[in-house]
Structures are given as structure tokens and as C-alpha cells.
Motif scaffolding. Structure first.
Motif, mmCIF file in Angstrom:
data_model
loop_
_atom_site.group_PDB
_atom_site.id
_atom_site.type_symbol
_atom_site.label_atom_id
_atom_site.label_comp_id
_atom_site.label_asym_id
_atom_site.label_seq_id
_atom_site.Cartn_x
_atom_site.Cartn_y
_atom_site.Cartn_z
ATOM 1 N N ALA A 116 0.824 -1.208 0.000
ATOM 2 C CA ALA A 116 0.000 0.000 0.000
ATOM 3 C C ALA A 116 0.859 1.260 0.000
ATOM 4 C CB ALA A 116 -0.928 -0.003 1.220
ATOM 5 N N MET A 117 2.004 1.196 0.670
ATOM 6 C CA MET A 117 2.870 2.380 0.754
ATOM 7 C C MET A 117 3.973 2.385 -0.307
ATOM 8 S SD MET A 117 5.307 1.718 4.122
ATOM 9 C CE MET A 117 4.003 1.359 5.279
ATOM 10 N N ALA A 118 3.942 1.440 -1.248
ATOM 11 C CA ALA A 118 5.007 1.339 -2.256
ATOM 12 C C ALA A 118 5.256 2.652 -3.009
ATOM 13 C CB ALA A 118 4.707 0.208 -3.232
ATOM 14 N N PRO A 119 4.222 3.368 -3.472
ATOM 15 C CA PRO A 119 4.495 4.644 -4.163
ATOM 16 C C PRO A 119 5.225 5.645 -3.273
ATOM 17 C CG PRO A 119 2.252 3.910 -4.587
ATOM 18 C CD PRO A 119 2.779 3.040 -3.486
ATOM 19 N N HIS A 152 -6.446 -10.444 9.889
ATOM 20 C CA HIS A 152 -6.733 -11.655 9.121
ATOM 21 C C HIS A 152 -7.816 -11.392 8.083
ATOM 22 C CE1 HIS A 152 -4.088 -13.677 11.766
ATOM 23 N NE2 HIS A 152 -4.950 -14.011 12.716
ATOM 24 N N ARG A 153 -8.880 -10.677 8.482
ATOM 25 C CA ARG A 153 -9.969 -10.392 7.542
ATOM 26 C C ARG A 153 -9.467 -9.550 6.372
ATOM 27 N NH1 ARG A 153 -13.296 -9.942 12.185
ATOM 28 N NH2 ARG A 153 -13.003 -7.674 12.261
ATOM 29 N N ILE A 154 -8.658 -8.517 6.693
ATOM 30 C CA ILE A 154 -8.120 -7.657 5.626
ATOM 31 C C ILE A 154 -7.238 -8.463 4.683
ATOM 32 C CG2 ILE A 154 -6.553 -5.726 5.157
ATOM 33 C CD1 ILE A 154 -7.573 -4.451 7.774
ATOM 34 N N ALA A 155 -6.355 -9.294 5.250
ATOM 35 C CA ALA A 155 -5.455 -10.099 4.412
ATOM 36 C C ALA A 155 -6.241 -11.080 3.553
ATOM 37 C CB ALA A 155 -4.447 -10.837 5.294
ATOM 38 N N ASP A 156 -7.264 -11.730 4.137
ATOM 39 C CA ASP A 156 -8.077 -12.683 3.371
ATOM 40 C C ASP A 156 -8.806 -11.970 2.229
ATOM 41 O OD1 ASP A 156 -7.300 -14.730 5.034
ATOM 42 O OD2 ASP A 156 -9.131 -14.678 6.265
ATOM 43 N N PHE A 157 -9.386 -10.808 2.562
ATOM 44 C CA PHE A 157 -10.097 -10.031 1.548
ATOM 45 C C PHE A 157 -9.163 -9.649 0.397
ATOM 46 C CE2 PHE A 157 -10.966 -5.737 -0.067
ATOM 47 C CZ PHE A 157 -12.233 -5.903 -0.615
ATOM 48 N N LEU A 158 -7.982 -9.120 0.737
ATOM 49 C CA LEU A 158 -7.059 -8.673 -0.307
ATOM 50 C C LEU A 158 -6.472 -9.845 -1.080
ATOM 51 C CD1 LEU A 158 -5.253 -5.707 1.484
ATOM 52 C CD2 LEU A 158 -6.900 -5.598 -0.400
ATOM 53 N N ASP A 159 -6.208 -10.958 -0.414
ATOM 54 C CA ASP A 159 -5.741 -12.135 -1.150
ATOM 55 C C ASP A 159 -6.752 -12.523 -2.228
ATOM 56 O OD1 ASP A 159 -3.477 -12.257 0.380
ATOM 57 O OD2 ASP A 159 -4.149 -13.931 1.643
ATOM 58 N N ARG A 164 -8.259 -11.785 -8.049
ATOM 59 C CA ARG A 164 -9.179 -11.606 -9.181
ATOM 60 C C ARG A 164 -8.612 -10.588 -10.175
ATOM 61 N NH1 ARG A 164 -14.878 -10.291 -6.591
ATOM 62 N NH2 ARG A 164 -15.552 -10.457 -8.771
ATOM 63 N N VAL A 165 -8.090 -9.484 -9.638
ATOM 64 C CA VAL A 165 -7.506 -8.467 -10.528
ATOM 65 C C VAL A 165 -6.307 -9.045 -11.285
ATOM 66 C CG1 VAL A 165 -6.413 -6.202 -10.625
ATOM 67 C CG2 VAL A 165 -8.296 -6.600 -9.035
ATOM 68 N N GLU A 166 -5.487 -9.787 -10.568
ATOM 69 C CA GLU A 166 -4.285 -10.349 -11.198
ATOM 70 C C GLU A 166 -4.633 -11.342 -12.301
ATOM 71 O OE1 GLU A 166 -2.471 -11.708 -7.649
ATOM 72 O OE2 GLU A 166 -2.002 -9.667 -7.000
ATOM 73 N N ASP A 381 -2.747 -1.217 -17.163
ATOM 74 C CA ASP A 381 -2.353 -0.133 -16.261
ATOM 75 C C ASP A 381 -3.514 0.256 -15.336
ATOM 76 O OD1 ASP A 381 0.169 -0.054 -17.346
ATOM 77 O OD2 ASP A 381 -0.257 1.617 -18.695
ATOM 78 N N ARG A 382 -4.727 0.316 -15.885
ATOM 79 C CA ARG A 382 -5.882 0.679 -15.056
ATOM 80 C C ARG A 382 -6.167 -0.400 -14.013
ATOM 81 N NH1 ARG A 382 -8.094 2.937 -19.936
ATOM 82 N NH2 ARG A 382 -9.199 0.997 -20.390
ATOM 83 N N LEU A 383 -6.032 -1.655 -14.405
ATOM 84 C CA LEU A 383 -6.233 -2.745 -13.450
ATOM 85 C C LEU A 383 -5.191 -2.693 -12.338
ATOM 86 C CD1 LEU A 383 -7.130 -5.638 -15.902
ATOM 87 C CD2 LEU A 383 -8.602 -4.778 -14.079
ATOM 88 N N ALA A 384 -3.930 -2.407 -12.711
ATOM 89 C CA ALA A 384 -2.874 -2.305 -11.702
ATOM 90 C C ALA A 384 -3.149 -1.139 -10.747
ATOM 91 C CB ALA A 384 -1.518 -2.141 -12.379
ATOM 92 N N GLU A 385 -3.649 -0.026 -11.287
ATOM 93 C CA GLU A 385 -3.997 1.117 -10.444
ATOM 94 C C GLU A 385 -5.138 0.755 -9.495
ATOM 95 O OE1 GLU A 385 -4.897 4.147 -13.236
ATOM 96 O OE2 GLU A 385 -2.799 4.483 -13.824
ATOM 97 N N ARG A 386 -6.119 0.005 -10.004
ATOM 98 C CA ARG A 386 -7.244 -0.388 -9.163
ATOM 99 C C ARG A 386 -6.786 -1.333 -8.059
ATOM 100 N NH1 ARG A 386 -13.143 -1.583 -11.498
ATOM 101 N NH2 ARG A 386 -12.734 0.585 -12.053
ATOM 102 N N ARG A 387 -5.882 -2.247 -8.393
ATOM 103 C CA ARG A 387 -5.359 -3.155 -7.376
ATOM 104 C C ARG A 387 -4.648 -2.365 -6.278
ATOM 105 N NH1 ARG A 387 -0.971 -7.123 -9.598
ATOM 106 N NH2 ARG A 387 0.115 -5.136 -9.752
ATOM 107 N N GLN A 388 -3.836 -1.380 -6.682
ATOM 108 C CA GLN A 388 -3.123 -0.561 -5.698
ATOM 109 C C GLN A 388 -4.101 0.219 -4.827
ATOM 110 O OE1 GLN A 388 0.225 -0.462 -5.147
ATOM 111 N NE2 GLN A 388 -0.162 0.910 -3.423
#
Length: 411
Positions: A116-119, A152-159, A164-166, A381-388
Motif C-alpha cells: 500500500a505504501m510502495a508509491p 486476518h480479515r483484511i489479508a483474506d479479503f485482499l488475497d 481476481r484483478v491479477e 495499467d488501469r487494473l494495476a492502479e485499481r489493485r493498488q
């Protein structure tokens, strides 16, 4: 709170290369910058294989540490901001920061927090040549630390949702690969049709001469328009000339005018990776003052053979295969071809009008494919932005992961 309060912060080291015994019987996976390629897409959560390993003796006699499986890593030099979880006990080079999570921090949640903080991590990196996040700044990195069940809920949700985005990104990239294959097949058909119509002769029949540049000690900085630049081997991609891929010739070096690159020159890479050796391109109108390097041939053709025609034919499978078959080199990362081999390239016979018709036909097809490819890459690029954005929103509490879903992403 600072990550270091809920996870043990560490790093790595490189045992002395001058001590051969440190590099014998190597059994401990050792993560270095050579492994960052696995992490660039942001789709690899767990790293299990490394290019190199280090020995127990090397670890014992250096500041390198074997971290336990589950430790989270972050690249902090050169390739800044890429993260993953160790899939087994591993060591790292000094190019990584590591966090071994305590009982109040889920490694998967930490991984998503770092992504999340990569940028922001890229923005705080400093350095002119190689960007670096220094350890004092690493020590100050802070993340939200909700209760473990919420992590755990956040990690499960994001996994689930980033997965799906990937998958959508992977699908788009497969479509792009199919387009490239289609373009290559259409080019081969056009070459075969022209060859069947008029026959084929070796390139040597049309040669007037060949030039090769030198390899002066250049600055890594690209040249400005009013300075002399020496082309890097990366200036050539099949059918593309990238004028900005050059190094600045020091003012102490005198440019060799016979090596100056001009509009309309046919260039061929003499040395490059096995996939790109033998790449051809015609120099367009350029504003910079550019010189050949020793890894590039300039081919001068007799009147009647269009350089762009040769460059187009050379992108075909037949000549590309010849380059692969005849190239040789000291390593798999660099291959070489001799000019005698270039002279043998099979060129379909065609008069000037036929050459121009062939070039226009191939270029029309290429423009159509490029337009489709550009559309696909914009979608990627848009999908990658949405994932971020999804990762950031979940980690910072902007969305309630207990009720949110990623429906609509496919739309």
C-alpha cells in the motif's frame, strides 16, 4: 505505529567474495537484487527460490542472518519498494530490510501494508545513480495495526480480490502475446509470398560496405542534443530505433566522424541478448549527435535496395532463427554474430515499387496490432492502479472488508 514495535527489524549482508570457502557447500537460500524480477509484478506473495545460496560458514563470518520462514522482506536499494514473504528459512543481501512478525502482526497483513505504501517508498528513496531507503528511514515506517482478527480479515479479503484483478491482468497480457504472435505470422506470410514471387538472394549481393563503432569510456548519463552520444546496444529493438538509449561522450574524447549516425542508416546489433542479437532498425530523423558503438554494425547498401525493406525482412522468423543459430557468446546473457553471417541473410528479390508495397503492407498490419496492444496495456495499467487503490483502501480502513466485495472489478 512503527513496524519495528510489532516485528523484529533486520537486514542482510554479503559474505566476502574473496573467501572461496564462504561460497562452498552453499545450502541457505540467499535473496539478492537478482531475485527482484520475481517481485516486480506484485503478484508473487511468497518467494521460495533464489538465484544464489550462501554457506553456513559464510553466514557465521559475516553480518548475514538466516531469517525464519514467514519473514517479510522489502527491497530498499536500486529496485526500491518490492516486497514478499519468505517461504522458507532464508538470508538476504544488504539490499533488503526484513521484519519477522511478533504475535500482534500477521505477515500477510504486513505484506499488503508495505504494498500500500510502495508509491511513497519510491518517493522517499534518495541517491543520484542508485536510489536507496536508508535504515534510519526504514525504522520510522509506520502502519495501522488493528486487532489480529481484523488483520486476518483484511489479508483474506485482499488475497481474494487482488487475485481476481491479477487474473484479469494475466488474461490481458496473454492476449497481447497472441497479438505479437499474430503479427509475426503475418510478417512471415508476406515474406514467403515475396520470396515465392521473385526468389531469394543473400544480402551480400546488395552490400556496399559496413562500419562498426568503437567503445570509448562514456558517462552513463544520456547525451543532450548539443553533446555527442554513443549508442547503447539497447537502442535497437526489432524494427525500432531508440535515440535516447545512449551514453554521453566525455568532452576529453574526440568524436570519430566516420562513426556518426545519420538519418536512413541501417543498423544491426552485433552483440546483445540471444533474443535481441541481430535486431535491425533504420535511423529516423534525429536531433541528437550520435555515434556507433562497437556492438552495432552500420550496413551500407547498393542503390536499389531500401534499408527499411531489409530491416522489415530481418524481423521475420527465418532471419531471427539464423541469428539464434549462428550467435555465440561467453554467457547466456550476451550473444554475438559475425558480419559474414549477416551477409548470408536471405533477402527476397524485389524492385523498388515492390519493396515499397511490401513495407506499406507490413506497416499497416503492424499499426493495427500496435493500436490493439496499446488498448490492452492501458487496460493493464488501469487494473494495476485499481489493485493498488484497493490495497490502500483496505489497509487504511477506507472500506469495511467484512461487507465489501470486489464485484464490479471485471466491469
Amino acid at each position: 505505529m512503527p513496524i519495528r514495535l510489532v516485528a523484529r527489524l533486520g537486514s542482510g549482508h554479503t559474505p566476502s567474495r574473496s573467501m572461496p570457502e564462504y561460497w562452498d557447500n552453499c545450502t541457505v537460500p540467499w535473496i539478492t537484487l537478482a531475485d527482484v524480477w520475481q517481485l516486480r509484478s506484485g503478484t508473487t506473495d511468497v518467494i521460495r527460490e533464489t538465484k544464489e545460496k550462501v554457506s553456513a560458514l559464510g553466514l557465521a563470518n559475516s553480518a548475514a542472518v538466516k531469517h525464519p520462514a514467514g519473514t517479510v522482506i522489502l527491497s530498499r536499494t536500486a529496485s526500491v519498494g518490492f516486497s514478499a514473504i519468505m517461504g522458507t528459512d532464508m538470508a538476504t543481501s544488504q539490499d533488503f530490510a526484513t521484519w519477522t512478525c511478533g504475535p500482534k502482526l500477521d505477515p500477510r497483513y504486513l505484506l499488503h501494508s508495505l504494498r500500500a505504501m510502495a508509491p511513497d517508498l519510491k518517493r522517499i528513496a534518495t541517491g543520484s545513480t542508485h536510489k536507496t531507503i536508508y535504515m534510519p528511514d526504514i525504522e520510522q515506517l509506520r502502519i495501522p495495526v488493528p486487532p489480529m482478527d481484523e488483520q486476518h480479515r483484511i489479508a483474506d479479503f485482499l488475497d481474494t480480490e487482488t487475485g481476481r484483478v491479477e487474473r484479469l491482468i494475466s488474461l490481458q497480457r496473454r492476449i497481447a502475446i497472441r497479438l505479437e504472435e499474430r503479427e509475426a505470422a503475418q510478417l512471415d506470410i508476406a515474406i514467403d509470398e515475396q520470396s515465392a514471387l521473385s526468389g531469394v538472394v543473400p544480402l551480400r549481393r546488395f552490400l556496399w560496405g559496413v562500419d562498426q563503432g568503437t567503445s570509448p569510456q562514456c558517462d552513463a548519463i544520456p547525451a543532450d542534443e548539443d553533446e555527442w552520444g554513443v549508442l547503447k546496444v539497447s537502442c535497437l529493438r526489432p524494427g525500432e530505433f531508440l535515440a535516447h538509449e545512449n551514453k554521453r561522450l566525455p568532452t576529453s574524447e574526440k568524436p570519430m566522424r566516420r562513426s556518426e549516425v545519420h538519418e536512413g542508416d541501417l543498423l544491426i546489433t552485433r552483440a546483445n541478448t540471444p533474443q535481441l542479437v541481430g535486431s535491425t532498425a533504420v535511423v529516423p530523423k534525429v536531433r541528437s549527435k550520435l555515434l556507433l558503438s562497437d556492438k552495432i554494425f552500420r550496413v551500407r547498401l547498393r542503390h536499389g535496395l531500401d534499408p527499411e525493406y531489409v530491416a522489415t525482412v530481418a524481423r521475420g522468423t527465418r532471419i531471427r532463427s539464423l541469428c539464434s543459430a549462428t550467435s555465440n557468446g561467453a554467457s547466456q546473457s550476451m550473444a554475438n554474430i559475425r558480419f559474414d553471417e549477416v551477409k548470408a541473410w536471405p533477402i527476397p528479390v524485389a524492385d523498388s515499387s515492390e519493396q515499397r508495397h511490401f513495407i506499406e503492407k507490413v506497416n499497416r498490419s503492424r499499426e493495427q496490432v500496435n493500436a490493439l496492444r496499446s488498448t490492452i496495456m492501458r487496460q493493464v495499467d488501469r487494473l494495476a492502479e485499481r489493485r493498488q487503490a484497493l490495497i490502500t483502501a483496505a489497509v487504511t480502513g477506507q472500506i469495511d472488508v467484512s461487507t465489501a466485495s470486489g464485484r464490479g472489478i471485471e466491469e
